[in-house]
Motif scaffolding. Structure first.
Motif, short mmCIF file in Angstrom:
data_model
loop_
_atom_site.label_atom_id
_atom_site.label_comp_id
_atom_site.label_asym_id
_atom_site.label_seq_id
_atom_site.Cartn_x
_atom_site.Cartn_y
_atom_site.Cartn_z
N PHE A 61 2.08 -5.80 -9.31
CA PHE A 61 2.29 -5.05 -10.37
C PHE A 61 1.82 -5.15 -11.78
O PHE A 61 1.38 -4.23 -12.35
N GLN A 62 1.16 -6.63 -11.79
CA GLN A 62 0.50 -6.62 -13.17
C GLN A 62 -1.00 -6.43 -12.93
O GLN A 62 -1.38 -5.88 -14.00
N GLN A 63 -1.45 -6.14 -11.85
CA GLN A 63 -2.76 -5.82 -11.78
C GLN A 63 -2.96 -4.56 -11.10
O GLN A 63 -4.06 -4.01 -10.96
N ASN A 64 -2.14 -3.62 -10.88
CA ASN A 64 -2.18 -2.44 -10.34
C ASN A 64 -1.50 -1.27 -11.23
O ASN A 64 -1.10 -0.32 -10.51
N GLY A 65 -1.61 -1.24 -12.43
CA GLY A 65 -1.19 -0.35 -13.43
C GLY A 65 -0.05 -0.37 -13.79
O GLY A 65 0.49 0.62 -14.43
N PHE A 66 0.91 -1.35 -13.64
CA PHE A 66 2.26 -1.29 -13.95
C PHE A 66 2.91 -2.32 -14.99
O PHE A 66 3.78 -2.78 -15.10
N ASP A 87 0.65 -1.15 0.19
CA ASP A 87 0.01 -0.04 -0.22
C ASP A 87 0.82 1.30 -0.03
O ASP A 87 0.24 2.25 -0.11
N ARG A 88 2.10 1.20 0.27
CA ARG A 88 2.92 2.29 0.24
C ARG A 88 3.51 2.84 -1.06
O ARG A 88 4.15 3.65 -1.54
N TRP A 89 3.56 1.76 -2.14
CA TRP A 89 4.33 1.86 -3.37
C TRP A 89 4.06 2.92 -4.14
O TRP A 89 4.67 3.66 -4.75
#
Length: 366
Positions: free
Chosen positions: A276-281, A232-234
């Motif tokens: 990362f694949q599922q959160n816009g990256f 949740d910080r990234w």
């Protein structure tokens, strides 16, 4: 004198509270160049390289030539951080390790501080030799190691270190070929009271400084720990797509070192990969800037098996395009070195899998 390896080891020790690892059983994570350069194949072809499959049809052939961002389309780069010996010659130490594992490393990492000493200067002579036929990741840290000084992101963003930025940019521009550059990976574990906004401002100041100086051959690597409870910080630390070419993270199977649950390679790496694949990256290539495993508390073969599992696991994570094993021991005595029964042989065997036999590139001289 504080060395890059000692500094990095201390960062590992301070990285996560031991109690948290025990409580959660180590749910560890699973981390432009302008078109003025032309590239040619050097060395390896890629037997068994994967090609995209057209639904209902045959596999479509494609070139395995790395992109202008140094992304290998058909597999991944195989790498290692090789600690420097007493001779402090990175090139000699890397070559010695390559002789042990029976192949050339595709990629390695070199750590730098922000001083004007050899610790801070990009492209020492040994680095130039390394980079001649390997991909090099220059990890730049907001510190001056010899003085045990941590530099604030606020000061970098305010321009107090613009001369250091200009000097490094000049070195990268003179080098000429594409090179990966990262700034303060693992910033998500920072406990100094600095803010994500301050990090973003410092990161942008550095990238903008390089671009203004004409060092457009720098490819920017933005990195986090990959420690899954920190996910949740990234996003707060992300400077934006135009400032990032690669994303890195540093997953470790701490196991006996932290009394944590044993995890195989995919369990160690996969959750953060999927995040990362599922959160816009998903459009950014990923790199493990560091990774490794401790020993199993009772199974002496588990450590070797952990490395043998890597090729099959990597084929299920096609956007993970480079992995750099961290062959060292941290300040908490967590041992990620390639030691133990059959471990070095297992690592060598995994590195000879066709998935890691990608054609290297070089700047065209024609």
């Amino acid at each position: 004198m504080t060395t890059p390896d000692k500094r990095r080891n201390a960062r590992h020790a301070a990285r996560f509270p031991t109690s948290r690892w025990i409580i959660i059983g180590l749910v560890i994570a699973l981390v432009a160049v302008a078109g003025i350069y032309a590239y040619t194949y050097v060395g390896r072809q890629t037997p068994g390289a994967q090609a995209p499959v057209v639904p209902g049809g045959e596999a479509t052939p494609r070139s395995c030539t790395p992109t202008d961002k140094l992304v290998p389309p058909c597999g991944a780069w195989w790498g290692m951080h090789v600690p420097t010996g007493e001779n402090r010659n990175m090139n000699a130490d890397v070559i010695a390790m390559e002789q042990k594992i029976g192949r050339k490393l595709d990629i390695t990492i070199s750590y730098h501080d922000m001083s004007n000493s050899d610790s801070g200067r990009f492209f020492r002579s040994d680095e130039n030799k390394i980079a001649a036929d390997r991909v090099l990741l220059l990890a730049w840290e907001s510190s001056i190691w010899q003085e045990n000084l941590d530099i604030t992101w606020r000061d970098i963003a305010a321009g107090h270190y613009d001369q250091a930025i200009t000097d490094q940019a000049a070195q990268v521009k003179t080098y000429g070929k594409p090179v990966l550059v990262g700034f303060d990976g693992e910033k998500d574990r920072d406990e100094s009271g600095q803010t994500p906004a301050e990090y973003v401002a410092a990161y942008k100041r550095i990238v903008d400084g390089f671009r203004k100086a004409g060092a457009t051959n720098a490819l920017w690597v933005w990195g986090v720990t990959g420690y899954y409870p920190f996910r949740d910080r990234w996003k707060a630390y992300y400077p934006g797509d135009s400032y990032v070419d690669w994303i890195s993270y540093d997953p470790y199977n701490f196991a006996v070192c932290r009394g944590a649950q044993w995890q195989d390679f995919k369990q160690t790496v996969g959750p953060t990969y999927e995040w990362f694949q599922q959160n816009g990256f998903a459009d950014k290539p990923l790199i493990l800037a560091e990774y490794g495993t401790e020993s199993h508390k009772s199974d002496t073969s588990a450590r070797a098996d952990w490395y043998l599992d890597i090729p099959d696991a990597m084929r299920t994570m096609p956007n993970l395009k480079a992995i750099i094993q961290w062959n060292n021991t941290d300040a908490d005595r967590c041992d990620f070195s390639l030691t133990g029964p059959g471990v070095l042989d297992a690592f060598a065997k995994a590195g000879k899998d066709p998935y890691f036999q990608q054609p290297m590139v070089r700047q065209s001289t024609g």
